[in-house]
Design a protein around this motif. Structure first.
Motif, PDB file in Angstrom:
ATOM      1  N   ARG A 131      40.501  26.404  64.738  1.00  0.00           N
ATOM      2  CA  ARG A 131      39.724  24.833  65.105  1.00  0.00           C
ATOM      3  C   ARG A 131      41.026  23.516  64.947  1.00  0.00           C
ATOM      4  NH1 ARG A 131      34.235  24.354  65.335  1.00  0.00           N
ATOM      5  NH2 ARG A 131      33.557  25.747  66.489  1.00  0.00           N
ATOM      6  N   TRP A 180      28.888  18.552  59.689  1.00  0.00           N
ATOM      7  CA  TRP A 180      29.435  17.260  59.372  1.00  0.00           C
ATOM      8  C   TRP A 180      29.223  16.256  60.770  1.00  0.00           C
ATOM      9  CZ3 TRP A 180      32.642  21.798  58.630  1.00  0.00           C
ATOM     10  CH2 TRP A 180      33.317  22.121  57.832  1.00  0.00           C
ATOM     11  N   CYS A 181      29.507  16.625  61.644  1.00  0.00           N
ATOM     12  CA  CYS A 181      29.451  15.589  62.736  1.00  0.00           C
ATOM     13  C   CYS A 181      27.886  15.108  62.444  1.00  0.00           C
ATOM     14  CB  CYS A 181      29.912  16.150  64.249  1.00  0.00           C
ATOM     15  SG  CYS A 181      28.462  16.913  65.466  1.00  0.00           S
ATOM     16  N   ARG A 205      33.415  27.790  58.374  1.00  0.00           N
ATOM     17  CA  ARG A 205      32.584  28.375  57.312  1.00  0.00           C
ATOM     18  C   ARG A 205      32.347  29.821  57.725  1.00  0.00           C
ATOM     19  NH1 ARG A 205      29.037  24.139  56.544  1.00  0.00           N
ATOM     20  NH2 ARG A 205      28.962  24.266  58.539  1.00  0.00           N
ATOM     21  N   ARG A 206      32.472  30.072  58.718  1.00  0.00           N
ATOM     22  CA  ARG A 206      31.303  31.904  58.675  1.00  0.00           C
ATOM     23  C   ARG A 206      31.859  32.974  59.997  1.00  0.00           C
ATOM     24  NH1 ARG A 206      26.151  29.751  57.528  1.00  0.00           N
ATOM     25  NH2 ARG A 206      26.420  27.188  58.331  1.00  0.00           N
ATOM     26  N   VAL A 232      35.640  11.457  65.572  1.00  0.00           N
ATOM     27  CA  VAL A 232      33.731  11.848  65.559  1.00  0.00           C
ATOM     28  C   VAL A 232      33.049  13.511  64.832  1.00  0.00           C
ATOM     29  CG1 VAL A 232      31.555  11.638  66.515  1.00  0.00           C
ATOM     30  CG2 VAL A 232      33.251   9.391  66.661  1.00  0.00           C
ATOM     31  N   CYS A 233      33.982  14.280  65.733  1.00  0.00           N
ATOM     32  CA  CYS A 233      33.053  15.138  65.342  1.00  0.00           C
ATOM     33  C   CYS A 233      33.278  16.215  64.223  1.00  0.00           C
ATOM     34  CB  CYS A 233      33.893  16.220  66.268  1.00  0.00           C
ATOM     35  SG  CYS A 233      36.113  16.270  66.490  1.00  0.00           S
ATOM     36  N   PHE A 234      34.740  16.021  62.908  1.00  0.00           N
ATOM     37  CA  PHE A 234      35.216  16.704  62.167  1.00  0.00           C
ATOM     38  C   PHE A 234      35.501  17.672  62.148  1.00  0.00           C
ATOM     39  CE2 PHE A 234      33.500  13.472  59.013  1.00  0.00           C
ATOM     40  CZ  PHE A 234      32.520  13.213  59.628  1.00  0.00           C
ATOM     41  N   ASP A 235      36.037  18.137  63.610  1.00  0.00           N
ATOM     42  CA  ASP A 235      36.776  19.608  63.699  1.00  0.00           C
ATOM     43  C   ASP A 235      38.234  19.363  63.594  1.00  0.00           C
ATOM     44  OD1 ASP A 235      35.111  21.084  64.879  1.00  0.00           O
ATOM     45  OD2 ASP A 235      35.901  21.219  67.154  1.00  0.00           O
ATOM     46  N   MET A 293      28.197  15.742  68.582  1.00  0.00           N
ATOM     47  CA  MET A 293      28.972  17.147  69.524  1.00  0.00           C
ATOM     48  C   MET A 293      27.608  17.056  70.075  1.00  0.00           C
ATOM     49  SD  MET A 293      32.136  16.217  69.667  1.00  0.00           S
ATOM     50  CE  MET A 293      31.855  14.278  68.650  1.00  0.00           C
ATOM     51  N   ARG A 344      29.219  22.853  67.314  1.00  0.00           N
ATOM     52  CA  ARG A 344      30.554  23.666  66.877  1.00  0.00           C
ATOM     53  C   ARG A 344      30.890  23.752  65.601  1.00  0.00           C
ATOM     54  NH1 ARG A 344      34.438  22.535  71.201  1.00  0.00           N
ATOM     55  NH2 ARG A 344      36.023  22.399  69.406  1.00  0.00           N
ATOM     56  N   CYS A 345      29.679  23.039  64.041  1.00  0.00           N
ATOM     57  CA  CYS A 345      30.197  22.550  62.824  1.00  0.00           C
ATOM     58  C   CYS A 345      29.914  24.147  62.382  1.00  0.00           C
ATOM     59  CB  CYS A 345      29.101  21.461  62.472  1.00  0.00           C
ATOM     60  SG  CYS A 345      30.013  19.959  63.282  1.00  0.00           S
ATOM     61  N   GLU A 346      28.321  23.887  62.414  1.00  0.00           N
ATOM     62  CA  GLU A 346      27.397  25.227  61.738  1.00  0.00           C
ATOM     63  C   GLU A 346      27.466  26.436  62.448  1.00  0.00           C
ATOM     64  OE1 GLU A 346      25.875  24.971  58.466  1.00  0.00           O
ATOM     65  OE2 GLU A 346      26.923  22.969  58.911  1.00  0.00           O
ATOM     66  N   GLU A 347      28.067  26.570  63.714  1.00  0.00           N
ATOM     67  CA  GLU A 347      28.382  27.674  64.041  1.00  0.00           C
ATOM     68  C   GLU A 347      27.701  28.587  65.143  1.00  0.00           C
ATOM     69  OE1 GLU A 347      31.909  29.732  62.941  1.00  0.00           O
ATOM     70  OE2 GLU A 347      31.920  28.333  60.947  1.00  0.00           O
ATOM     71  N   PHE A 394      39.475  17.908  68.505  1.00  0.00           N
ATOM     72  CA  PHE A 394      38.484  17.933  69.790  1.00  0.00           C
ATOM     73  C   PHE A 394      37.896  16.896  70.487  1.00  0.00           C
ATOM     74  CE2 PHE A 394      34.421  18.465  71.689  1.00  0.00           C
ATOM     75  CZ  PHE A 394      34.529  19.489  72.957  1.00  0.00           C
ATOM     76  N   ARG A 450      42.575  25.366  61.355  1.00  0.00           N
ATOM     77  CA  ARG A 450      41.152  24.844  60.413  1.00  0.00           C
ATOM     78  C   ARG A 450      40.969  25.845  60.848  1.00  0.00           C
ATOM     79  NH1 ARG A 450      35.248  23.995  60.554  1.00  0.00           N
ATOM     80  NH2 ARG A 450      35.456  22.949  62.495  1.00  0.00           N
TER      81      ARG A 450
END
Lengths: 99, 475
Positions: A54, B410-411, A48-49, A62-65, B415, B376-379, A57, A45
């Motif tokens: 990735r 997402w999480c 987005r920014r 849970v983490c969606f990484d 995390m 980690r999701c939204e950086e 993890f 993956r």
């Protein structure tokens, strides 16, 4: 050493799926993430920014990484989704949607 | 579907409770998100892998065989691949069917036991988002469940008792583990030696295995940076002084393709919070019978405080007996579970001692540079979190979130919440997530439609109607 050896695993026949067009082998019972790790891949993956790579993890959903595109559906958690014969797994760029 | 007791979570606490309640005549349904019961502690290789010796050296199998056999001999219904996303008062347990999670089913119950366990806390440091850096428990889960490892050379780091089985487990699976980097100070173990004495043989066993696999144990050390471009190539570890600061000039580089890192566990309290259960710190608050302060809702295991599988078993057993008595309208006699209560008291004291011994470096938050991603999701970087706290006046995690998006991805902050609070310099706050996991909008829309349709048909209130509308599960 393959960690299947100390566990004396005797999985059913291996099957293939593709990861970004490359054929990789998987065995029944493996998740997509497990199949990718076994094939030596650790990222599937980009964020987005910053577009950073990735992979797994938390390993427990849970983490969606570890989001990945499987058979055209983006945002699948690779650590939960079972690998199936013929799966087309692609690196998910950003949201995984054309935008 | 209807049941007397719905147990959320098929780990040691949930299964012990289910068995105790079922043995006393209750209809019990256990829901769990995994494909098989056992929870994280007793996670087994997926059946398709046909492991003939599923018990890797890091997993003591006796307890699991007992639970598994007792479960098979019982009338307990176990619903696997059921991801519970909300429990409504009354009670209706809503679960998404996994792994696709596009459909939801409902289970109606007279009582609910929350045995939702915990998940790992990982604090940030430069490079922690690189592929190859994984949560210690995540590496263990992938190894136990999928019999796979992420690389050939793994450093295990952070703090907590989990690091020992992770390091020895990876080593036994053929991974070279050059170092186990533990932040805790050995002097702290000495201070708590009385409470920890019972676990000395287990600790000695781990020490022997670390020695056998040539795993170097670096106590009072921490990872200061993970290196790599598109994937991990190595880590820099450094010694900590007695105050928890990194000692200058002690950094050393260890090449590795995997870093398994964890800083302890966090109780899973989403469902409890939605039900309105009061928390004690980060955990669900329970009384001597394992009852929450919401009538009809019990909790056991790590959701009520991190303490390990044996404590979870004792708490679950007591909870199951309490539910069985209370649903019959009688007060239970605690003297009948005196042994479990004794175990519980002893193991809670042990857990408190472990908690005092295993701690992240005291000054970890100061050591996170501004440029390091925290959410980690939204950086979102540490710099952005600090700016929200320092320049924009955010005094709590929720305001930091609104200003920076940290925890909005997402999480849902699972995390990053401890890290964001630590770096912002505020107290961690309950998250108050309405749902315990992401729910497709279509599922929510169907719940509403089903409720409305039943309303029209019966003329009853929506609260009554939901059970009929969703009992069969939307098609």
């Amino acid at each position: 050493m393959n960690p299947q050896e100390p566990a004396r695993a005797r999985p059913g026949p291996a099957f293939t799926l593709t990861f970004d067009g490359r054929e990789i082998a998987a065995v029944p019972g493996q998740t997509v993430a497990a199949a990718l790790w076994a094939a030596g891949a650790t990222s599937w993956r980009t964020t987005r920014r910053a577009g950073r790579p990735r992979g797994v993890f938390c390993g427990i959903g849970v983490c969606f990484d570890c989001l990945v595109t499987v058979n055209g559906s983006p945002n699948q958690r690779a650590c939960l989704v079972p690998a199936r014969p013929g799966d087309v797994v692609r690196t998910q760029e950003g949201t995984g949607h054309e935008d | 579907m209807r049941t007397d007791l719905a147990v959320i979570g098929a780990g040691p606490a949930g299964l012990a409770a289910a068995l105790a309640a079922a043995a006393r005549g209750l209809r019990v349904t256990v829901l769990d998100s995994a494909p098989a019961p056992g929870g994280q502690f007793h996670r087994q290789p997926a059946p398709g892998l046909a492991a003939h010796r599923p018990r890797l050296p890091h997993d003591r199998g006796r307890g699991w065989r007992w639970l598994r056999d007792a479960l098979a001999a019982s009338d307990v219904t176990v619903l696997t691949d059921h991801h519970v996303w909300v429990v409504e008062h009354g009670f209706t347990v809503h679960a998404l069917l996994g792994p696709e999670q596009r459909e939801s089913v409902a289970v109606r119950a007279e009582a609910v036991l929350l045995a939702t366990g915990g998940y790992e806390k990982v604090l940030p440091f430069p490079g922690w988002t690189l592929p190859g850096v994984v949560a210690a428990g995540g590496a263990q889960a992938m190894l136990k469940g999928g019999l796979v490892v992420p690389g050939r050379r793994a450093v295990v780091a952070g703090t907590g008792p989990l690091l020992l089985p992770v390091a020895t487990g990876l080593a036994a699976a053929g991974v070279v583990v050059p170092a186990l980097v533990e932040a805790a100070d050995p002097a702290a173990f000495l201070r708590h030696r009385r409470a920890l004495a019972a676990k000395l043989p287990e600790g000695a066993g781990y020490a022997a295995r670390l020695l056998r696999h040539r795993v170097r144990f670096l106590a009072r050390h921490t990872v200061v940076r993970a290196h790599g471009g598109r994937a991990l190539t190595g880590v820099t570890v450094a010694a900590l002084d007695s105050g928890g600061h990194v000692r200058p000039g002690t950094g050393r580089y260890i090449p590795c393709d995997t870093l398994a890192v964890g800083h302890g566990m966090v109780p899973h309290t989403d469902l409890a919070e939605t039900l309105g259960c009061r928390l004690a710190g980060a955990a669900v608050r329970v009384d001597d019978e394992q009852r929450t302060d919401v009538p009809g809702v019990w909790a056991a295991g790590e959701a009520t405080g991190i303490g390990g599988a044996a404590l979870a078993l004792a708490e679950g057993h007591i909870a199951g007996r309490s539910v069985a008595a209370r649903l019959r309208g009688t007060a239970p006699d605690p003297s009948t579970w005196a042994r479990a209560a004794g175990t519980r008291a002893r193991l809670r004291e042990f857990a408190r001692a472990l908690d005092a011994v295993y701690a992240p470096p005291a000054h970890w938050a100061e050591q996170v540079p501004d440029g390091t991603v925290v959410c980690r999701c939204e950086e979102v970087t540490a710099g952005a979190v600090r700016e929200a706290a320092r320049d924009l006046g955010a005094g709590d995690p929720r305001t930091v979130k609104l200003l920076t998006r940290a925890g909005m991805g997402w999480c849902q902050g699972r995390m990053c919440a401890p890290a964001v609070a630590g770096i912002a310099g505020c107290e961690p706050a309950p998250s108050r997530r309405p749902f315990a996991r992401p729910v497709p909008l279509g599922v929510l829309a169907r719940q509403h439609r089903d409720a409305t349709a039943t309303d029209d048909a019966t003329g009853e209130g929506a609260g009554e109607a939901t059970d009929e509308g969703t009992e069969e599960g939307p098609s």
